[in-house]
Design a protein around this motif. Structure first.
Motif, PDB file in Angstrom:
ATOM      1  N   UNK A  22       0.843  -1.191   0.000  1.00  0.00           N
ATOM      2  CA  UNK A  22       0.000   0.000   0.000  1.00  0.00           C
ATOM      3  C   UNK A  22       0.880   1.243   0.000  1.00  0.00           C
ATOM      4  N   UNK A  23       0.548   2.169  -0.875  1.00  0.00           N
ATOM      5  CA  UNK A  23       1.342   3.381  -1.016  1.00  0.00           C
ATOM      6  C   UNK A  23       0.543   4.603  -0.593  1.00  0.00           C
ATOM      7  N   UNK A  24       1.232   5.520   0.021  1.00  0.00           N
ATOM      8  CA  UNK A  24       0.602   6.792   0.357  1.00  0.00           C
ATOM      9  C   UNK A  24       0.906   7.794  -0.743  1.00  0.00           C
ATOM     10  N   UNK A  25       0.167   8.849  -0.794  1.00  0.00           N
ATOM     11  CA  UNK A  25       0.444   9.882  -1.785  1.00  0.00           C
ATOM     12  C   UNK A  25      -0.489   9.800  -2.963  1.00  0.00           C
ATOM     13  N   UNK A  26      -0.870  10.941  -3.480  1.00  0.00           N
ATOM     14  CA  UNK A  26      -1.832  10.987  -4.572  1.00  0.00           C
ATOM     15  C   UNK A  26      -1.218  10.660  -5.918  1.00  0.00           C
ATOM     16  N   UNK A  27       0.135  10.603  -5.999  1.00  0.00           N
ATOM     17  CA  UNK A  27       0.772  10.408  -7.295  1.00  0.00           C
ATOM     18  C   UNK A  27       1.226   8.978  -7.526  1.00  0.00           C
ATOM     19  N   UNK A  28       0.701   8.050  -6.750  1.00  0.00           N
ATOM     20  CA  UNK A  28       1.097   6.638  -6.866  1.00  0.00           C
ATOM     21  C   UNK A  28       1.012   6.136  -8.295  1.00  0.00           C
ATOM     22  N   UNK A  29      -0.047   6.514  -8.982  1.00  0.00           N
ATOM     23  CA  UNK A  29      -0.280   5.989 -10.322  1.00  0.00           C
ATOM     24  C   UNK A  29       0.786   6.405 -11.329  1.00  0.00           C
ATOM     25  N   UNK A  30       1.592   7.375 -11.023  1.00  0.00           N
ATOM     26  CA  UNK A  30       2.603   7.865 -11.958  1.00  0.00           C
ATOM     27  C   UNK A  30       3.925   7.104 -11.854  1.00  0.00           C
ATOM     28  N   UNK A  31       4.046   6.198 -10.874  1.00  0.00           N
ATOM     29  CA  UNK A  31       5.320   5.538 -10.618  1.00  0.00           C
ATOM     30  C   UNK A  31       5.277   4.063 -11.014  1.00  0.00           C
ATOM     31  N   UNK A  32       6.328   3.625 -11.679  1.00  0.00           N
ATOM     32  CA  UNK A  32       6.532   2.194 -11.828  1.00  0.00           C
ATOM     33  C   UNK A  32       6.794   1.609 -10.445  1.00  0.00           C
ATOM     34  N   UNK A  33       6.350   0.368 -10.261  1.00  0.00           N
ATOM     35  CA  UNK A  33       6.505  -0.309  -8.980  1.00  0.00           C
ATOM     36  C   UNK A  33       7.192  -1.641  -9.193  1.00  0.00           C
TER      37      UNK A  33
END
Length: 125
Positions: A22-33
């Motif tokens: 689980x990630x915090x922050x509104x920009x999660x969708x912009x990052x490769x994981x």
């Protein structure tokens, strides 16, 4: 970005587990994981990665065909479904977020700037 991994545990060889990050922050969708793992006495190694848009995935040869990485951007969560577990999969599993936005994902640790605390997976033979 802050990451919290969960879902590890003890499982018999051949079994399955699903890890979550689980990630915090509104920009999660912009990052490769990605998921990495570190077995006792060994260096940390790449397991799987998913691009920011979930269109591309990348796997280590050792897990290809057994593990599946996915993400739900609405829930700010990335998953690692692990099937057909083997004793050599025993490790601490870490999730990571890319240093740059809009990346496709990589197997190189240096491409990731944010790391979760790890979750232990133990596979008994």
């Amino acid at each position: 970005v802050q990451l919290q991994a969960s879902g590890g545990g003890l499982v018999q060889a051949g079994g399955s587990l699903r890890l979550s990050c689980a990630a915090s922050g509104r920009t999660f969708s912009r990052y490769a994981m990605a998921w990495f793992r570190q077995a006792p006495g060994k260096e940390r190694e790449f397991v799987a990665a998913v691009s920011w848009g979930a269109g591309n995935t990348l796997y280590a040869d050792s897990v290809k065909g057994r593990f599946t990485i996915s993400r739900d951007n609405a829930k700010n969560t990335v998953y690692l479904q692990m099937n057909g577990l083997k004793s050599e999969d025993t490790a601490i599993y870490y999730c990571a977020a890319a240093a740059e936005i809009y990346s496709t994902g990589s197997s190189y640790e240096s491409r990731y700037a944010y790391w979760g605390q790890g979750t232990l997976v133990t596979v008994s033979s």
